[in-house]
Scaffold this active site. Structure first.
Site, mmCIF file in Angstrom:
data_model
loop_
_atom_site.group_PDB
_atom_site.id
_atom_site.type_symbol
_atom_site.label_atom_id
_atom_site.label_comp_id
_atom_site.label_asym_id
_atom_site.label_seq_id
_atom_site.Cartn_x
_atom_site.Cartn_y
_atom_site.Cartn_z
ATOM 1 N N ASP A 222 0.842 -1.198 0.000
ATOM 2 C CA ASP A 222 0.000 0.000 0.000
ATOM 3 C C ASP A 222 0.876 1.246 0.000
ATOM 4 O O ASP A 222 1.674 1.454 0.927
ATOM 5 C CB ASP A 222 -0.908 -0.003 1.230
ATOM 6 N N ASP A 347 22.996 2.208 -7.353
ATOM 7 C CA ASP A 347 23.107 0.856 -6.837
ATOM 8 C C ASP A 347 24.433 0.268 -7.323
ATOM 9 O O ASP A 347 25.077 0.791 -8.233
ATOM 10 C CB ASP A 347 21.907 0.020 -7.280
#
Length: 643
Positions: A222, A347
């Site tokens: 959510d 990353d």
């Protein structure tokens, strides 16, 4: 401070005693004189703690060569002894560290997992080596999460004595912002006690593809919940709702953006998982999940590996490159639209070259350490990858320690000097804000008092108990009375006895069975470095699975309590009817599980994602859309709280 029950209040400002002391004595809080970092016998502006940070940065930049500025744009790895370049071990390779520092690279991840005393001593040694360099620039030491249960190389680290809390999904199951913020403050104090300054977390990725291996470290499916709790995480680690304080730990919220939407759940560390599939509506939800962390002024943001397919920004399709090379995603959406002013760290390994052994390894030639994720730019030279990333908005490239390719890009006019200065300024500003120029060293004795403190673990255990989700309790099966005869599978017998249960050897002797099982997974890519370590593939329990056979056998004779470790959203359809009580676990010790089934503690968790009803429902759902499988067995938010 006496250790009382008051120190266990999640909403309280009180920290367990030794942690409070650690904060008060953390680096940079006090000090006399100055550190002659450039060894010239006088106090330079950048060495003066009384001068504003911006002026100190200006002074240091004026003294730096181009080579030194470019090297600031790399975030390396502190190698471990015995040639372990990935960094696993209990002590650093000091020679390798000196080589890295001599190149000017003074930001690095640690993957050590020693005892607290050794950890503090090792990090102090790294800072002494840094102090001996030309300008004495201290090392910013970062870490992947190390306070949870699941450990995967390159993703999370072993605890090494740090307090052990529920998985991030477990925090989402509780849903308490105050708890998450408090967790951040406590863990930040642990990090700083041993000399760690940067958390490569939280994951604000929206968990939309249930087969994805990285979802366990998210706050669920959510967007509003993820945003709210990731913001609390940043506030806790950094020490303030307004951003990083001197005693805090800089957070790097990740992975910007859309990482949780990978078809089949295949992960972006791998060539076969380099594409995420979204549409504009689902992409907007993935972006919204980052709002809380950005509002809390996370010191850093890490772009994702993956290529977002199906997304348009301002009417134009995103370039089909990894986010670390995407100017619309970094300079556009993150910097200009979201007004992010901190450091952007790529990353790990996005500029490395992915050879055939990386793309399509075999049993004869496994991937090994050819770790590279240059997705969408495989055809560019290494120099051009650096240039493209820097011009897209990357300030630091993760997992690399050779400045030569980036320096070549600058000298060839592919990256401007102004862009280098901008990135260098952000890197240095963060070091000054953390107090590292004034005192990067830690008190070794204090570290041993902070790490492993029983008051801290008591608080973590309380959170573990609350984070678990009770899904079924048929005919009031729970709690079990003390002394009940129980047959165990997957649960430590000594711990069950200590919890008041009578452990028996056979089901014929038992009143009840307690069975703990893992979510099903497959090793679909055994020759890939990360694929061999990640949980991929199916989520459904099948009749011929060993776990299903145990539950079937037990439930045929006695009422059976089933506890499933939900690192991914398991399909529990086959177990539901066989279980008299059913738990979904999100990071719990056996002792915590026994406390729950005996009623010594009560779970408070609600599912942070839906649990699908079938393998077909998983296959048919859209990877970018949250909780969209047909007829889920349990919905997000389901959970029973016992009176």
């Amino acid at each position: 401070m006496p250790r009382s029950i008051a120190s266990l209040r999640w909403g309280s400002a009180i920290l367990p005693g030794v942690l409070a002391t650690a904060l008060a004595s953390s680096p940079g809080w006090a000090g006399e004189g100055y550190r002659d970092l450039n060894h010239n016998g006088r106090q330079d502006v950048y060495e003066n703690p009384a001068v504003p940070v911006a002026r100190r940065v200006d002074d240091l930049l004026r003294q730096m060569t181009l080579e030194e500025k470019v090297a600031l744009m790399l975030h390396g790895t502190l190698a471990a002894e015995n040639g372990a370049r990935i960094g696993l071990g209990v002590a650093y390779d000091k020679g390798a560290a000196q080589v890295q520092l001599a190149r000017g690279v003074n930001s690095a991840i640690t993957r050590l997992s020693p005892d607290a005393k050794t950890f503090a001593e090792e990090n102090n040694t790294i800072q002494r080596l840094a102090e001996a360099t030309r300008l004495g620039i201290p090392v910013t030491i970062s870490t992947d999460p190390r306070n949870h249960f699941q450990v995967t190389v390159g993703v999370s680290s072993a605890s090494g004595g740090f307090s052990q809390w529920p998985e991030t999904l477990g925090m989402a199951a509780i849903g308490d912002e105050k708890l998450v913020e408090r967790f951040g403050r406590i863990v930040a104090a642990e990090y700083r006690a041993v000399g760690i300054h940067m958390a490569l977390s939280p994951q604000a990725d929206l968990y939309t593809e249930p087969r994805w291996a990285r979802g366990v470290a998210t706050f669920g499916s959510d967007a509003a919940t993820v945003s709210r709790l990731a913001g609390a995480y940043v506030r806790g680690f950094q020490g303030s709702p307004k951003g990083l304080v001197r005693s805090g730990v800089a957070t790097v919220v990740k992975h910007w953006v859309g990482y949780g939407a990978e078809p089949e759940g295949f992960d972006g560390h791998n060539y076969y998982g380099r594409i995420a599939r979204l549409d504009n509506a689902s992409f907007a939800q993935h972006v919204a999940a980052f709002e809380g962390a950005l509002a809390a002024k996370s010191a850093g943001v890490m772009p994702t590996y993956v290529i977002a397919d199906g997304v348009r920004i301002n009417g134009k399709p995103l370039p089909q490159v990894g986010a670390g090379f995407s100017k619309p995603l970094i300079d556009g959406l993150l910097r200009k639209t979201k007004k992010f002013g901190g450091i952007v760290i790529s990353d790990w390994g996005i500029t490395n070259t992915c050879l055939e052994q990386c793309k399509a390894p075999t049993a004869e030639k496994p991937q090994g350490y050819n770790i590279a994720m240059p997705w969408g730019v495989e055809g560019l030279s290494e120099e051009d990858r650096y240039a493209m990333g820097a011009n897209a908005g990357i300030d630091q490239f993760g997992g690399v320690d050779d400045p030569a390719p980036l320096l070549a890009a600058v000298r060839h006019g592919k990256v401007s000097l102004a862009r280098v200065d901008q990135a260098a300024r952000r890197v240095l500003t963060l070091k000054f804000e953390l107090g590292l120029f004034d005192n990067p060293y830690v008190d070794v004795a204090q570290a041993t008092r902070v790490i492993g403190d029983p008051a801290t673990q008591a608080e973590a255990d309380k959170a573990q108990r609350a984070a678990q989700v009770l899904l079924e309790n048929k005919a009031g099966m729970l709690p079990l009375a003390s002394g009940r005869k129980v047959w165990l599978s997957g649960v430590n017998a000594d711990i069950a006895r200590a919890g008041g249960l009578t452990v028996v050897d056979t089901l014929d002797q038992a009143d009840v069975a307690l069975v703990r099982v893992a979510t099903p997974f497959e090793v679909l890519h055994p020759n890939h470095f990360f694929g061999s370590r990640q949980h991929e593939g199916r989520l459904d329990f099948r009749a011929d699975d060993a776990a299903t056979k145990v539950v079937t056998m037990a439930s045929a004779k006695v009422p059976t309590i089933v506890a499933v470790d939900l690192d991914r959203p398991a399909v529990l359809t086959l177990l539901k009817d066989k279980a008299s009580a059913l738990y979904g676990l999100f990071g719990a010790s056996d002792a915590v599980l026994v406390d729950l089934v005996t009623g010594k503690a009560k779970s408070q968790g609600r599912l942070p994602f839906e649990l699908p009803s079938s393998a077909k429902a998983v296959e048919d759902q859209h990877p970018g859309r949250p909780d969209d499988s047909a007829a889920p067995l349990y919905k997000r938010g389901d959970g029973i709280v016992l009176p």
